[in-house]
Design a protein around this motif. Structure first.
Motif, PDB file in Angstrom:
ATOM      1  N   SER B 402      -3.980  -3.166  -4.623  1.00 19.01           N
ATOM      2  CA  SER B 402      -4.588  -2.714  -3.367  1.00 19.01           C
ATOM      3  C   SER B 402      -3.871  -3.287  -2.150  1.00 19.01           C
ATOM      4  O   SER B 402      -4.026  -2.785  -1.041  1.00 19.01           O
ATOM      5  N   GLU B 403      -3.052  -4.331  -2.357  1.00 18.96           N
ATOM      6  CA  GLU B 403      -2.291  -4.907  -1.236  1.00 18.96           C
ATOM      7  C   GLU B 403      -1.320  -3.891  -0.634  1.00 18.96           C
ATOM      8  O   GLU B 403      -0.845  -4.069   0.480  1.00 18.96           O
ATOM      9  N   MET B 404      -1.046  -2.847  -1.379  1.00 16.13           N
ATOM     10  CA  MET B 404      -0.175  -1.799  -0.848  1.00 16.13           C
ATOM     11  C   MET B 404      -0.739  -1.223   0.450  1.00 16.13           C
ATOM     12  O   MET B 404       0.011  -0.844   1.341  1.00 16.13           O
ATOM     13  N   PHE B 405      -2.078  -1.145   0.521  1.00 10.20           N
ATOM     14  CA  PHE B 405      -2.702  -0.430   1.644  1.00 10.20           C
ATOM     15  C   PHE B 405      -3.029  -1.334   2.828  1.00 10.20           C
ATOM     16  O   PHE B 405      -3.305  -0.833   3.914  1.00 10.20           O
ATOM     17  N   ASN B 406      -3.029  -2.672   2.589  1.00 14.52           N
ATOM     18  CA  ASN B 406      -3.378  -3.581   3.679  1.00 14.52           C
ATOM     19  C   ASN B 406      -2.214  -3.745   4.650  1.00 14.52           C
ATOM     20  O   ASN B 406      -1.062  -3.532   4.296  1.00 14.52           O
ATOM     21  N   ASP B 407      -2.549  -4.169   5.853  1.00 17.96           N
ATOM     22  CA  ASP B 407      -1.549  -4.534   6.870  1.00 17.96           C
ATOM     23  C   ASP B 407      -0.750  -3.358   7.427  1.00 17.96           C
ATOM     24  O   ASP B 407       0.175  -3.564   8.203  1.00 17.96           O
ATOM     25  N   VAL B 408      -1.057  -2.131   6.993  1.00 19.57           N
ATOM     26  CA  VAL B 408      -0.412  -1.001   7.676  1.00 19.57           C
ATOM     27  C   VAL B 408      -0.934  -1.020   9.110  1.00 19.57           C
ATOM     28  O   VAL B 408      -0.176  -0.907  10.071  1.00 19.57           O
TER      29      VAL B 408
END
Lengths: 517, 443
Positions: B402-408
């Motif tokens: 799910s870290e893929m989606f954070n910080d965008v």
């Protein structure tokens, strides 16, 4: 005696030198008429003598002139012969020189290979040591990670892996298979040669350079062959003034290409990665695209073609993976092309180079080595702005471009296992701008269903444009919502790549959604 | 700590040294103009100064001057290639601990490079870039205050090492594991650390340069006595961003040091195809900024140059350009094989004849601060430490998917929430296809 001499010789010269008194005694007492007569005869005799002498001199002169002419001709002939011989000798010398250069180059290559082999050998020798040391420090190596890269115990190739492509039905493995394409009619009687995508691209540029004296190939690191080997050997073949390195400046490269093209030359420029094309965005979007329009057709930069490697490779992260075709598709005046295979790459690139509009040619870098086809060796072009139907079908239209087509091919097979008898029309869009509305809409009018897949993020990806056009034109024929399969709306994430891109499973799910609506 | 002490000690010496540096510049300029003068009709002082707003220091002249070259800028050097001091007045004013730390960091960097390069060759990590031949840039890190902000290119791991980035942190980043500060999203060597004032690396070249100018301007406005250190290569100096950065830093009087590692190659393109003129340094003068050229393989010359540059930046609020001349001994990256465009012998010659690590070692040995025994024991300790970190990082799981989606964005947006849910369902539905066993558990 004098008479006897006269009989023996034709000409006798007698030197008479009568004294003045003798001459006066002979003539004295004669009538003036007689004296006049004698004088007249004497004068006519001398006149005759002189005219004979002049004739003789004339003839001699003519003879001499003839001789001179003859000598001159002979001399010329000899010079010619010598020159010919000299030329031949010079040619021989050049050939010998070239041979020597070739040999020394070969030697160079061999020694480079040798040193590479030696390094490899040393590395192999060191490897057990290294592994031993590592085991000593940490006895358990994580095996699942090994699966990721280390299965072959070697680094991933720069252009990535694309498993399964060798068995793809979209790849033309044989001579006959390759030439069955009606678009290749111009080379149907010619030879084909096994080439991967970078070799086919190299071949296209080689033909472009050979058939157009104004053509130049340039970009960062192109002189030694380019980081993906697409320009290998071109500098040696066509000279460093036609195939050359530029300073590291994408806006410089694009602007330089525009300038060359504005002068009527052909500029084939390379941007090392599509991820690095953005410094050139201003030059391409504000300059190249509007050059003809803003001058009322006075000027154009039709000779400009920008080649750039794009797309995911498995380990490229943010800045070696992007597919920025949609940014440029938003720019009237540009053409954008993405090939799917070596045959396509060669024909489309030649067309893009020769097209009278600025063209951006995005090469899916994962296909550079992975895709190998029998490519016609002749000079041929494939049409820009024209999609290609790869498989005909009646239930569903699937549109893709570049490397995504191979994922779609697998997804279709997977879906057909779940839904036997499913008939899919697979279309390679090939040109993103202008795109082939007719082929796609005709297909959707037939099937009633559409799925589009691309590697770029979903929001504002090019699928959005296709979907809305199809909705406008085929609204009453649509039997299911148009499916857009794309990467998630995040920057390209290194370690999450396999979850990020629209892979086989996601595309197959999309097919199922479209069919079961 | 040492860096802080020396920085303070040197700050005291600022006024006299800065004055000394300026006349040196004008002297050489005067020498050059004298030679031009003989061609002119009248000496400069008798001629009229122009009043065009764009060139206030120029004089009118009846001689048409067509200038191609300026005097080449000299390369400052403290030690010779054997580590011998060239002038006793240049003796670095440093403690044994300080000097040895720099040297040890050079060795550590070298050891880490060797192991990670090999790891990439074996397919254990996807990519790597070595620092070989350029290790002396650590001298520049040593001359900075720990709170000076660093904007790097990608071949400056040594500055992070000097500041205290641990081997584990390096290895975690290269392995994209769950402890990587960058959450596994970028390729190896794209380090970054807020705590250590080191902005995260991005691959596009020269983009960091104008950013560094802006950061420096912000620091100046904040009143902090700090500057920005911005590293880049001579290849990046061809990008438009380089020119934009120097000009804007100069006009805004931003306290930034632009540090060019001129290592002779941009991948395959040699410096002589990259630019014409007197290197990158000549550009600095053109943009009206203080400029230094230094032997980039000489730790103490780099250290001294950076110290002086920092004084100009922090005390005078002016940008400075340093061009450090060096040679890239390694390949550009693990994706490159430099034998395709330069001879192995050339590389070997550089390694042998002008090795920054050897120079520093010899200097230390002359001082009696280092010897063979220390070298051997340190090297073996270091190797073990690097390998231990390496193995630990390799074993660690990747960050949660799910870290893929954070910080965008600062918060998940609706489209990302939807896509995240879609992926979760897919993973649940096709566990055999989406193997997440190597990724951390979702929280």
């Amino acid at each position: 005696m004098l008479i006897a001499a006269l009989f023996r010789y034709d000409i006798v010269v007698v030197e008479l030198s009568p004294s003045q008194e003798y001459r006066s005694s002979i003539l004295s007492g004669l009538k003036p008429e007689i004296i006049m007569e004698i004088c007249t005869r004497a004068i006519s005799f001398w006149t005759y003598q002189i005219s004979q002498e002049a004739k003789y001199q004339e003839i001699t002169q003519r003879g001499l002139e003839d001789k001179v002419e003859l000598y001159e001709k002979q001399q010329q002939r000899m010079t010619r012969e010598v020159n010919v011989e000299l030329n031949v000798l010079q040619g021989d010398l050049e050939q010998e020189k070239r041979k020597t250069a070739d040999l020394s180059e070969q030697l160079d290559q061999m020694s480079r290979q040798l040193s590479r082999l030696q390094t490899l050998y040393e590395r192999q020798k060191r490897r057990p040591l290294f592994d031993g040391a590592l085991q000593h420090a940490q006895p358990h190596l994580h095996t699942s990670l090994k699966n990721q890269y280390a299965a072959s115990n070697s680094p991933p190739p720069a252009e990535g892996f694309l498993p399964g492509i060798a068995n793809s039905k979209l790849i033309k493995h044989t001579h006959h298979d390759a030439l069955r394409n009606p678009e290749l009619a111009s080379v149907v009687n010619g030879e084909t040669k096994k080439m991967n995508t970078f070799q086919a691209i190299n071949d296209a540029m080689s033909i472009a350079l050979a058939t157009d004296d104004t053509a130049c190939v340039f970009g960062e690191d192109v002189a030694f062959g380019g980081v993906f080997r697409c320009t290998m050997g071109l500098a040696e073949m066509f000279g460093r003034d036609r195939v050359f390195n530029t300073p590291l400046s994408e806006q410089g490269i694009a602007g330089f290409g525009i300038g060359m093209a504005a002068m009527g030359s052909t500029a084939i420029a390379e941007i090392q990665f599509a991820d690095y094309i953005f410094p050139a965005f201003d030059q391409l979007v504000n300059e190249a695209a509007k050059y003809r329009y803003r001058s009322g057709g006075e000027f154009d930069v039709g000779g400009l073609c920008i080649r750039t490697p794009s797309g995911a490779v498995g380990h490229g992260g943010h800045y070696h993976s992007q597919s920025p075709e949609a940014y440029f598709a938003h720019t009237p005046g540009l053409k954008v092309v993405v090939p799917r295979s070596p045959i396509q790459a060669k024909g489309l690139l030649l067309a893009a180079i020769r097209d009278r509009n600025p063209t951006i040619f995005m090469e899916p870098k994962i296909l550079y080595r992975a895709a190998v086809e029998m490519v016609p060796v002749g000079d041929y072009e494939l049409p820009l702005g024209k999609a290609e139907i790869l498989t005909h079908g009646k239930d569903l239209t699937v549109v893709g471009w570049g490397a995504q087509l191979y994922t779609l091919e697998n997804a279709i097979q997977l879906a057909q296992k779940k839904m036997p008898g499913l008939s899919v029309e697979l279309i390679d869009l090939r040109s993103i701008l202008p795109w082939d509305v007719e082929t796609v809409c005709n297909s959707v009018n037939k099937t009633g269903r559409l799925l589009i897949a691309h590697e770029a993020p979903k929001t504002q990806g090019f699928a959005a444009e296709i979907a809305s056009t199809v909705m406008e034109r085929c609204f009453l024929r649509l039997e299911a919502p148009i499916q857009r399969l794309a990467s998630y709306d995040t920057p390209f994430p290194l370690i999450f790549e396999k979850f990020h891109v629209p892979d086989m499973i996601r595309c197959a799910e999309g097919i199922e959604r479209a069919m079961k609506f | 700590m040492y860096a802080r002490i020396t920085a303070r000690a040197l700050a005291r010496a600022v006024p006299s040294k800065a004055v000394k540096a300026t006349p040196a510049l004008t002297t050489s300029a005067k020498a050059f103009s004298t030679s031009m003068l003989s061609m002119n009709t009248a000496p400069k002082k008798d001629r009229v100064k122009v009043n065009f707003p764009g060139a206030l220091d120029s004089h009118f002249s009846q001689v048409l001057e067509i200038r191609e070259k300026m005097e080449p800028i000299d390369t400052f050097r403290v030690m010779d290639t054997d580590g011998k001091l060239l002038d006793s007045s240049l003796e670095p004013d440093v403690t044994e601990d300080f000097a040895v730390k720099i040297y040890k960091d050079m060795l550590t960097l070298n050891a880490m490079d060797l192991i990670l390069y090999e790891a990439q060759r074996q397919g254990r990590i996807s990519f790597y870039m070595t620092n070989a031949g350029e290790e002396a840039y650590i001298g520049s890190a040593a001359a900075l205050d720990p709170e000076d902000e660093i904007f790097g290119q990608y071949r400056e791991a040594g500055t992070l090492l000097y500041r205290g980035f641990t081997l584990d942190q390096f290895m975690n980043q290269c392995y994209s594991n769950e402890l990587d500060l960058g959450k596994g999203r970028q390729m190896p060597v794209h380090f970054g650390s807020k705590a250590l004032h080191f902005q995260t690396i991005s691959s596009p070249l020269a983009t960091q340069l104008p950013q560094a100018a802006g950061a420096a301007y912000a620091i100046k406005r904040s009143g902090r006595k700090n500057c920005v250190m911005c590293y880049f290569g001579e290849g990046a100096a061809s990008e438009g961003d380089f020119h934009a950065a120097l000009n804007i830093a100069s006009t805004t009087s931003a306290p930034v040091i632009f540090f060019c590692r001129n290592n002779g190659f941009a991948i395959s393109t040699p410096a002589n195809e990259q630019y014409k003129g007197d290197g990158i340094a000549s550009r600095g003068v053109g943009y009206g900024m203080h400029t230094i050229r230094v032997d980039g393989n000489d730790v103490w010359a780099v250290y001294k140059a950076t110290q002086e540059a920092r004084k100009i930046a922090v005390e005078l609020n002016r940008p400075v350009l340093i061009e450090a001349m060096t040679y890239r001994v390694g390949h550009h990256s693990t994706s490159d094989d430099s034998s395709a465009y330069r001879s192995k012998k050339e590389v070997e010659d550089w390694k042998r004849n002008d090795n920054p690590i050897v120079r520093m070692r010899k200097w230390l040995e002359n001082k009696g601060w280092w010897d063979e025994a220390k070298e051997t024991s340190h090297k073996s300790q270091q190797r073990t430490a690097v390998l231990k970190s390496f193995a630990a990082a390799e074993k660690r799981k990747k960050p949660a998917v799910s870290e893929m989606f954070n910080d965008v964005y600062d918060k998940l947006t609706p489209n990302l929430i939807e896509q995240k849910r879609e992926l979760e369902e897919l993973i649940k539905k096709y566990p055999e296809h989406y193997d997440t066993s190597n990724y951390a558990k979702e929280k």
